[in-house]
Design a protein around this motif. Sequence first.
Motif, PDB file in Angstrom:
ATOM      1  N   ILE A 183      36.197  29.270  39.493  1.00 23.93           N
ATOM      2  CA  ILE A 183      37.200  29.142  40.389  1.00 23.93           C
ATOM      3  C   ILE A 183      38.567  29.240  40.268  1.00 23.93           C
ATOM      4  O   ILE A 183      39.424  29.879  40.998  1.00 23.93           O
ATOM      5  CB  ILE A 183      36.793  27.849  40.986  1.00 23.93           C
ATOM      6  CG1 ILE A 183      35.369  27.893  41.551  1.00 23.93           C
ATOM      7  CG2 ILE A 183      37.776  27.296  42.227  1.00 23.93           C
ATOM      8  CD1 ILE A 183      34.665  26.508  42.057  1.00 23.93           C
ATOM      9  N   GLU A 184      39.062  28.658  39.167  1.00 27.26           N
ATOM     10  CA  GLU A 184      40.435  28.538  38.651  1.00 27.26           C
ATOM     11  C   GLU A 184      41.100  30.100  38.426  1.00 27.26           C
ATOM     12  O   GLU A 184      42.004  30.629  39.005  1.00 27.26           O
ATOM     13  CB  GLU A 184      40.700  27.786  37.400  1.00 27.26           C
ATOM     14  CG  GLU A 184      40.558  26.459  37.835  1.00 27.26           C
ATOM     15  CD  GLU A 184      41.447  25.794  38.828  1.00 27.26           C
ATOM     16  OE1 GLU A 184      42.420  26.068  39.117  1.00 27.26           O
ATOM     17  OE2 GLU A 184      40.776  25.094  39.756  1.00 27.26           O
ATOM     18  N   LYS A 194      41.330  32.053  41.715  1.00 19.75           N
ATOM     19  CA  LYS A 194      42.524  31.714  42.478  1.00 19.75           C
ATOM     20  C   LYS A 194      43.845  32.705  41.992  1.00 19.75           C
ATOM     21  O   LYS A 194      44.490  33.017  42.727  1.00 19.75           O
ATOM     22  CB  LYS A 194      42.950  30.248  42.081  1.00 19.75           C
ATOM     23  CG  LYS A 194      42.209  29.148  42.888  1.00 19.75           C
ATOM     24  CD  LYS A 194      42.714  27.775  42.696  1.00 19.75           C
ATOM     25  CE  LYS A 194      41.571  26.866  42.984  1.00 19.75           C
ATOM     26  NZ  LYS A 194      42.161  25.378  42.517  1.00 19.75           N
ATOM     27  N   CYS A 224      42.959  36.177  43.275  1.00 17.41           N
ATOM     28  CA  CYS A 224      43.392  36.313  44.720  1.00 17.41           C
ATOM     29  C   CYS A 224      44.696  36.436  44.938  1.00 17.41           C
ATOM     30  O   CYS A 224      45.095  37.478  45.449  1.00 17.41           O
ATOM     31  CB  CYS A 224      42.757  35.174  45.543  1.00 17.41           C
ATOM     32  SG  CYS A 224      41.183  35.142  45.677  1.00 17.41           S
ATOM     33  N   ASN A 225      45.471  35.755  44.286  1.00 20.42           N
ATOM     34  CA  ASN A 225      46.994  35.689  44.612  1.00 20.42           C
ATOM     35  C   ASN A 225      47.397  37.053  44.014  1.00 20.42           C
ATOM     36  O   ASN A 225      48.416  37.737  44.456  1.00 20.42           O
ATOM     37  CB  ASN A 225      47.764  34.818  43.792  1.00 20.42           C
ATOM     38  CG  ASN A 225      47.620  33.301  44.585  1.00 20.42           C
ATOM     39  OD1 ASN A 225      47.498  33.591  46.090  1.00 20.42           O
ATOM     40  ND2 ASN A 225      47.621  32.286  43.807  1.00 20.42           N
ATOM     41  N   LYS A 263      39.162  42.154  44.118  1.00 20.93           N
ATOM     42  CA  LYS A 263      39.202  40.926  43.436  1.00 20.93           C
ATOM     43  C   LYS A 263      38.210  41.240  42.194  1.00 20.93           C
ATOM     44  O   LYS A 263      38.452  40.741  41.028  1.00 20.93           O
ATOM     45  CB  LYS A 263      38.617  39.693  44.339  1.00 20.93           C
ATOM     46  CG  LYS A 263      39.778  39.119  45.042  1.00 20.93           C
ATOM     47  CD  LYS A 263      39.145  37.899  45.694  1.00 20.93           C
ATOM     48  CE  LYS A 263      38.467  38.305  46.923  1.00 20.93           C
ATOM     49  NZ  LYS A 263      38.083  36.976  47.917  1.00 20.93           N
TER      50      LYS A 263
END
Length: 395
Positions: free
Chosen positions: A44-45, A48, A51-52, A275
């Motif tokens: 998950i980290e 993030k 995605c950015n 992604k």
Amino acid sequence: MSMKFSKRSDHVKASDVRELLKVTQNPEIISFAGGFPAPELFPIEEMKIVCNTVLEEQGDKALQYSSTEGFLALRKTISSIMNNLGVSAFSEDIVITSGSQQCLDLTGKIFLDEGDIVICESPTYLAAISAFQCYLPRFVEVEMDDQGMKMDKLEAALKENSQAKFIYTIPDFQNPTGRTLSLERRKRIVELANEYDMFIIEDNPYGAIRFEGNNLPPIKHFDTEGRVIYVSTFSKTLTPGLRLGWVCANPEVLRKLVIFKQGADLNTNSFAQLKAVKYMELFDLEGHVSKIKEVYRKRKYAMLEAMDKHMPEYAKYTNPEGGLFIWVELPDYINAREVLAKSIENKVAFVPGGSFYPNGGHENTMRLNFSNMPEERIEEGIKRLAEVLKVLGRD
Ligand SMILES: Cc1ncc(COP(=O)(O)O)c(C=O)c1O
């Protein structure tokens, strides 16, 4: 009002098991039911950051329509994954799909007319049965043993059904049995496909999740005539939520598949594709998969040890070298749907094995998933399941 539904919609029924399994949403239930990866291992980290970065660097592409075949960068990365598996493939040999599930649907669409024959393992993947069933085929099931589909039985099925459209197989840590097709049989299945002029759909979502034993080359490695349609996915290695799968096949098959994919969804999610590419650029997917394998290996042993300790003698089960599932066979007089109804009262769920047989029967079997529950819950769940079996059994 008359509903005017198609003939095919008459053939699709909601499964009773699905209804029962709705309860698995309840966190109190120890679920061995779904084929879900362990959510606590999702990166998950890292995602993030991914995605950015994608939005900052390629936001215009990520939020736009894209080509039906998929982004070249992803197809290139996948072609090197395929080359590492021993399949020589270029980016143009790959099409990205919305999960490998979409590919199963599209292959059904391009090959099957009503009454056509699909040859498959007995048992086979439930959602492949659903995908193909829409096109109203007849399923010819081929018996398996611990080495996968039996080649003498396959040959007999081919002899009797030489007009069949394709052989559908899951060679590695099969869903639902966890069994793996042996090296010899991988070679033989290609020989048979050549001899009987047959396509093979090699569905391989689990090959990368081998936690024991030696890697085996995909069936496609032995394909000399472009007969093997290889299907795989990022669902079990990265995350299923991205809905990213791929197909590696001969150009004619891909051309047809792309035309039907246009009708289905125009293109696979652009953002998800970028992604995946960015994740593999910034992070170490192989390292991530190693962590997944270690956790699943421990969970498999937690399940097997609990089964050895608690299950009645009559329960026979597989010991897979990878993947997500253990397959259980009970005496004929025990119906696993009844076991499920009772074990749900004890807050444990699994999938009755009869659902994995397209022509029915085999109600004395169960599929247990070990990837989705921590070890202590696995032990507790097996204990409760064994209690139900002891009540229903005769020893
Ligand atoms: C054998 C098999 N094929 C295909 C799929 C579909 O995977 P996805 O659509 O997530 O790529 C699954 C999912 O569990 C599976 O077990």
